[in-house]
Design a protein around this motif. Structure first.
Motif, PDB file in Angstrom:
ATOM      1  N   GLU A  36       0.827  -1.214   0.000  1.00 12.91           N
ATOM      2  CA  GLU A  36       0.000   0.000   0.000  1.00 12.91           C
ATOM      3  C   GLU A  36       0.859   1.261   0.000  1.00 12.91           C
TER       4      GLU A  36
ATOM      5  N   HIS B 152     -11.274   8.696   2.633  1.00  9.72           N
ATOM      6  CA  HIS B 152     -12.173   7.577   2.944  1.00  9.72           C
ATOM      7  C   HIS B 152     -11.728   6.285   2.267  1.00  9.72           C
ATOM      8  N   THR B 153     -11.267   6.389   1.026  1.00  8.75           N
ATOM      9  CA  THR B 153     -10.845   5.157   0.324  1.00  8.75           C
ATOM     10  C   THR B 153      -9.612   4.548   0.996  1.00  8.75           C
TER      11      THR B 153
ATOM     12  N   LYS C 296      -9.580   1.517   4.488  1.00 10.48           N
ATOM     13  CA  LYS C 296      -9.484   0.043   4.472  1.00 10.48           C
ATOM     14  C   LYS C 296      -8.028  -0.402   4.317  1.00 10.48           C
TER      15      LYS C 296
ATOM     16  N   LYS D 247      -6.314   0.132   7.700  1.00 14.92           N
ATOM     17  CA  LYS D 247      -6.745  -0.948   8.592  1.00 14.92           C
ATOM     18  C   LYS D 247      -5.994  -2.240   8.282  1.00 14.92           C
ATOM     19  N   ALA D 248      -5.795  -2.516   7.000  1.00 16.10           N
ATOM     20  CA  ALA D 248      -5.097  -3.743   6.584  1.00 16.10           C
ATOM     21  C   ALA D 248      -3.643  -3.740   7.056  1.00 16.10           C
TER      22      ALA D 248
END
Length: 409
Positions: free
Chosen positions: A209, A275-276, A279, A282-283
């Motif tokens: 990421e 917002h995108t 996740k 969090k990962a």
């Protein structure tokens, strides 16, 4: 029995740096002899003992052989026959493979002093490639000693690249990885840690990421550095320059992950990246089992950092919602860390490192105004339960409107 000081204590003394932890290696001794002298055993995997008075670690000289995957996939052999040179060759870097006796005579079979002088991080032997944790360790040392001019030897970087491509990095436990990552982020130049991981291909394995941010453009008007990955490195650099805590540095690393998901046709704009990215944050949090305070702050900074940048434009109601989401009444420190991370984000832009950030004090003032609303007068008016909560909210909104009016006057 011979006892030698080894590793970081020798290295840092030779560099003229403060010595904190001292490790010792014992040559020519058995475990029974150590116990007879009052040393206390620790660790089930290999014979390490605590000194009866100082509590420092003394390890019997040992050799090791690869027997499985990952950091723990080794069998160890310790005996009085294992030489000092055999013990030193299993270490990661030449600068960590120097031993010193009690008269400060050095044993340096792998030319660690030469590499200290040349400012090079070089592996001791090809066995370096057997331990995937060493990829993270070398990147961490690069971050620690970057200010002294240290760089990773090309041949060591190549071994790190091979390790990254081998699949061995996936065998690292979350706990071991986090220990190295968290220590590296607290070094003087944590951005070097991320850059070295990227240079050897480990970043796309461990944190794809973050790796995905490199090459992603941002609007030049706001980001003169353009590249999102380079911006992230600069934000990390600022967090260290301003001596921010680990929670803030972790949030700085992850704050823009959503930009890696923006379709190319929408570049250089990144609408709703806050917002995108949640996740993805969090990962990464879960992958490394980051501590709860690090996880929480990273998610909050990811979601609300643009609110902070636009703080002076926010309506009183939006300000109140922001303060409520941070629970500034019971957890003021977390809001302070949020402001710190956002300021690092603002400063992590080429040529704008010294620009003032009035949003920080403005938000501190807003939080103070909301916190100063007293509950007692509302209780005296008979409010209780959910009605008390709503009344308190109304009074805080009133206080924030007055604060805004005063600030803009």
């Amino acid at each position: 029995m011979q006892i030698f000081k080894v590793g970081g204590a020798v290295r840092d003394r030779l560099l003229g740096l403060p010595v904190t932890d001292i490790d010792w290696v014992v040559v020519g001794a058995t475990a029974d002899e150590m116990l007879a002298k009052g040393y206390r055993p620790v660790g089930a995997d290999f014979p390490v003992f605590l000194h009866p008075k100082t509590g420092e670690e003394y390890a019997l000289a040992r050799t090791e052989r690869k027997s499985g995957r990952g950091y723990g996939g080794f069998t160890f052999h310790a005996s009085p026959e294992v030489t000092l040179e055999e013990d030193l060759i299993r270490r990661d870097l030449t600068i960590n493979a120097i031993a010193e006796d009690d008269l400060q005579n050095l044993t340096d079979p792998y030319h660690g002093q030469r590499d200290l002088e040349a400012r090079i991080l070089r592996h001791v032997s090809p066995a370096f490639a057997e331990d995937p944790l060493r990829v993270l360790r070398v990147a961490r040392f690069a971050a620690r000693y970057a200010s002294l001019g240290f760089t990773v030897a090309p041949e060591t970087l190549e071994l790190m690249r091979q390790l990254s491509e081998s699949g061995e990095l996936q065998a690292l436990t979350a706990e071991r990885s986090w220990k190295e990552i968290s220590r590296a982020l607290m070094e003087d130049q944590p951005q070097v840690f991320i850059q070295v991981l990227r240079d050897c291909g480990a970043l796309k394995v461990l944190m794809p990421e973050v790796d995905a941010l490199f090459g992603v453009p941002q609007p030049e008007a706001h980001h003169p550095e353009i590249d999102t990955g380079l911006h992230t490195l600069s934000v990390l650099e600022q967090s260290a320059l301003h001596e921010q805590p680990l929670t803030v540095r972790w949030a700085c690393l992850l704050h823009d992950l959503g930009k890696g998901l923006t379709p190319e046709e929408e570049w250089p704009r990144h609408i709703a990246h806050e917002h995108t990215g949640l996740k993805l944050i969090k990962a990464v949090n879960e992958r490394f089992k980051a501590p709860k305070d690090c996880q929480e702050l990273a998610l909050l900074v990811g979601k609300y950092h643009t609110h902070c940048h636009r703080a002076l434009e926010l309506k009183a109601s939006t300000l109140l919602e922001l303060l409520q989401n941070f629970d500034v009444y019971r957890r003021p420190q977390r809001f302070e860390e949020f402001i710190g991370a956002c300021e690092m984000d603002a400063r992590g832009r080429k040529g704008l490192e010294q620009r003032s950030y009035p949003q920080a004090d403005y938000l501190r003032g807003a939080a103070r105004a909301a916190r100063e609303v007293a509950v007692q007068p509302l209780l005296e008016k008979g409010f209780k339960g959910p009605e008390l909560g709503e009344a308190l909210k109304r009074e805080r909104l009133k206080a924030l409107k007055a604060y805004k009016d005063e600030a803009s006057a």
